[in-house]
Design a protein around this motif. Structure first.
Motif, PDB file in Angstrom:
ATOM      1  N   ILE A  66       0.674  -1.137  -0.003  1.00 42.35           N
ATOM      2  CA  ILE A  66       0.130  -0.068  -0.053  1.00 42.35           C
ATOM      3  C   ILE A  66       0.876   1.306  -0.011  1.00 42.35           C
ATOM      4  O   ILE A  66       1.455   1.550   1.022  1.00 42.35           O
ATOM      5  CB  ILE A  66      -0.873  -0.113   1.203  1.00 42.35           C
ATOM      6  CG1 ILE A  66      -1.617  -1.162   1.405  1.00 42.35           C
ATOM      7  CG2 ILE A  66      -1.651   1.313   1.421  1.00 42.35           C
ATOM      8  CD1 ILE A  66      -2.591  -1.445   2.539  1.00 42.35           C
ATOM      9  N   PRO A 113     -10.298  11.930   2.053  1.00 45.25           N
ATOM     10  CA  PRO A 113     -11.093  10.844   2.444  1.00 45.25           C
ATOM     11  C   PRO A 113     -10.467   9.884   3.428  1.00 45.25           C
ATOM     12  O   PRO A 113      -9.282   9.904   3.526  1.00 45.25           O
ATOM     13  CB  PRO A 113     -11.393  10.061   1.261  1.00 45.25           C
ATOM     14  CG  PRO A 113     -11.105  10.918   0.082  1.00 45.25           C
ATOM     15  CD  PRO A 113     -10.185  11.859   0.624  1.00 45.25           C
ATOM     16  N   GLY A 159      -8.339   6.987   4.739  1.00 48.18           N
ATOM     17  CA  GLY A 159      -7.445   6.243   4.122  1.00 48.18           C
ATOM     18  C   GLY A 159      -6.621   7.091   2.986  1.00 48.18           C
ATOM     19  O   GLY A 159      -5.966   6.331   2.253  1.00 48.18           O
ATOM     20  N   GLY A 198      -4.113   8.879   3.714  1.00 47.66           N
ATOM     21  CA  GLY A 198      -2.642   9.230   3.878  1.00 47.66           C
ATOM     22  C   GLY A 198      -2.329  10.226   4.847  1.00 47.66           C
ATOM     23  O   GLY A 198      -1.167  10.609   5.165  1.00 47.66           O
ATOM     24  N   THR A 204      -0.306   9.162   8.220  1.00 45.63           N
ATOM     25  CA  THR A 204       0.704   8.595   7.755  1.00 45.63           C
ATOM     26  C   THR A 204       1.571   9.807   7.663  1.00 45.63           C
ATOM     27  O   THR A 204       2.738   9.694   8.015  1.00 45.63           O
ATOM     28  CB  THR A 204       0.607   7.631   6.656  1.00 45.63           C
ATOM     29  OG1 THR A 204      -0.325   6.801   6.962  1.00 45.63           O
ATOM     30  CG2 THR A 204       1.915   6.934   6.096  1.00 45.63           C
TER      31      THR A 204
HETATM   32  N1  LIG Z   1       0.610   0.702  10.161  1.00 43.45           N
HETATM   33  C1  LIG Z   1      -0.211   0.534   8.994  1.00 43.45           C
HETATM   34  N2  LIG Z   1       0.199  -0.706   8.580  1.00 43.45           N
HETATM   35  C2  LIG Z   1      -0.583  -0.932   7.464  1.00 43.45           C
HETATM   36  N3  LIG Z   1      -1.269  -0.107   6.604  1.00 43.45           N
HETATM   37  C3  LIG Z   1      -1.309   1.251   6.933  1.00 43.45           C
HETATM   38  C4  LIG Z   1      -0.693   1.358   8.345  1.00 43.45           C
HETATM   39  N4  LIG Z   1      -1.268   2.839   8.509  1.00 43.45           N
HETATM   40  C5  LIG Z   1      -2.080   3.219   7.576  1.00 43.45           C
HETATM   41  N5  LIG Z   1      -1.821   2.257   6.812  1.00 43.45           N
HETATM   42  C6  LIG Z   1      -2.624   2.330   5.290  1.00 43.45           C
HETATM   43  O1  LIG Z   1      -2.033   3.374   4.580  1.00 43.45           O
HETATM   44  C7  LIG Z   1      -3.501   4.086   4.019  1.00 43.45           C
HETATM   45  C8  LIG Z   1      -3.450   5.663   4.621  1.00 43.45           C
HETATM   46  O2  LIG Z   1      -3.828   5.378   6.084  1.00 43.45           O
HETATM   47  P1  LIG Z   1      -3.824   6.786   6.905  1.00 43.45           P
HETATM   48  O3  LIG Z   1      -4.420   6.384   8.277  1.00 43.45           O
HETATM   49  O4  LIG Z   1      -2.698   7.618   6.893  1.00 43.45           O
HETATM   50  O5  LIG Z   1      -5.137   7.645   6.427  1.00 43.45           O
HETATM   51  P2  LIG Z   1      -5.830   8.995   6.894  1.00 43.45           P
HETATM   52  O6  LIG Z   1      -6.101   9.874   5.704  1.00 43.45           O
HETATM   53  O7  LIG Z   1      -5.328   9.487   8.037  1.00 43.45           O
HETATM   54  O8  LIG Z   1      -7.315   8.227   7.075  1.00 43.45           O
HETATM   55  P3  LIG Z   1      -8.210   8.562   8.243  1.00 43.45           P
HETATM   56  O9  LIG Z   1      -8.977   9.992   7.858  1.00 43.45           O
HETATM   57  O10 LIG Z   1      -9.277   7.271   8.351  1.00 43.45           O
HETATM   58  O11 LIG Z   1      -7.776   8.695   9.576  1.00 43.45           O
HETATM   59  C9  LIG Z   1      -4.655   3.380   4.251  1.00 43.45           C
HETATM   60  O12 LIG Z   1      -4.652   2.494   3.157  1.00 43.45           O
HETATM   61  C10 LIG Z   1      -4.259   2.577   5.447  1.00 43.45           C
HETATM   62  O13 LIG Z   1      -4.977   1.210   5.482  1.00 43.45           O
END
Ligand SMILES: Nc1ncnc2c1ncn2[C@@H]1O[C@H](COP(=O)(O)OP(=O)(O)OP(=O)(O)O)[C@@H](O)[C@H]1O
Length: 248
Positions: A18, A39, A41, A43, A46
């Motif tokens: 991913i 939305p 997921g 990022g 991260t």
């Molecule tokens: N520790 C991890 N291990 C595996 N996949 C991860 C990990 N952290 C995030 N992901 C994946 O990376 C992608 C981005 O996730 P992230 O949590 O950064 O999104 P987000 O925009 O903060 O989402 P949300 O608004 O739901 O908090 C997603 O597909 C998620 O499943």
């Protein structure tokens, strides 16, 4: 324009197959309130964790006030003037509001020696009381933090993050779970803090009304990449954003 407070260049982060963050770059300048939306997921978390050193990016650079922060620990980031709030509250429920805020200040300022030999409050009571007054929490000063409403605890959380006088604060979903009345108070206090201190904010937020009224600029992520950037009005009118997110 002045040098950026935060500069990120070509950040990449994958988890297995991913690609959570795909080559994201942007600068944030002094006094800006930058909203990071997208939305589930897309990022955002991260990217935040890569900025704060909680995750090591696979590639790219993060600099704060012109200095690379690669490999820095949270305490070193604090000393560099970076504060943060968490999605989950970080208050100690069995301690008073005042003691929570003093403790946060000690974590930021204190060395081992000053904690052993200095005043028990490290001289931070006055500063903590000013912060409590700023967030209009004076009537709750001696209450146990755990007895406060969720919204009030979010204010305490923010006051804790500001105790070190940071130049940059990353706020992770500050509006999450906060009721409407408290939300407008919270937004107003964050704006006032930004105006009074020139502190730079980067905010992840799902509450569109909150983010559009608080932020001076917004970056939209989708599937790990920046799909739009602009003022709140520009973002509201951007068809790509409407299709990817706001219209959903
Ligand atoms: N520790 C991890 N291990 C595996 N996949 C991860 C990990 N952290 C995030 N992901 C994946 O990376 C992608 C981005 O996730 P992230 O949590 O950064 O999104 P987000 O925009 O903060 O989402 P949300 O608004 O739901 O908090 C997603 O597909 C998620 O499943």
């Amino acid at each position: 324009m002045s040098d950026p407070v935060l500069s990120i260049r070509n950040i990449e982060k994958s988890f297995g197959g991913i690609r959570a963050v795909r080559g994201v770059s942007f600068d944030v300048h002094k006094g800006e309130v930058l909203g990071l939306i997208g939305p589930n997921g897309s990022g955002k978390s991260t990217l935040f964790n890569c900025i704060l050193g909680q995750l090591a990016p696979d590639a790219g650079e993060v600099s704060v006030n012109g200095r690379s922060v690669a490999g820095m620990r949270a305490s070193q980031m604090n000393r560099l003037g970076v504060g943060r709030t968490f999605q989950q509250l970080s208050v100690f429920p069995k301690m008073s509001v005042l003691d929570n805020i003093i403790l946060a200040g000690q974590e930021h300022h204190g060395t081992m020696l000053s904690r052993l030999f200095g005043a028990p409050d490290a001289g931070l009571t006055g500063e903590a009381e000013r912060m409590i007054a700023f967030f209009r929490l004076t009537h709750l000063r001696d209450e146990l933090a755990g007895s406060l409403s969720y919204g009030q605890q979010k204010l305490v959380d923010a006051a804790m993050a500001f105790m070190a006088g940071p130049s940059l604060v990353l706020l992770d979903e500050p509006a999450g779970g906060v009721n409407l009345t408290m939300l407008s108070h919270f937004k107003e206090r964050l704006s006032a803090y930004n105006a009074e201190h020139g502190t730079t904010f980067v905010v992840i937020e799902h509450n569109m009304e909150f983010v559009m009224s608080l932020c001076t600029r917004i970056i939209v992520l989708a599937e790990g990449a920046v799909i739009a950037e602009g003022s709140p009005d520009e973002i509201r009118a951007n068809q790509t954003v409407i299709d990817a997110y706001l219209g959903g």
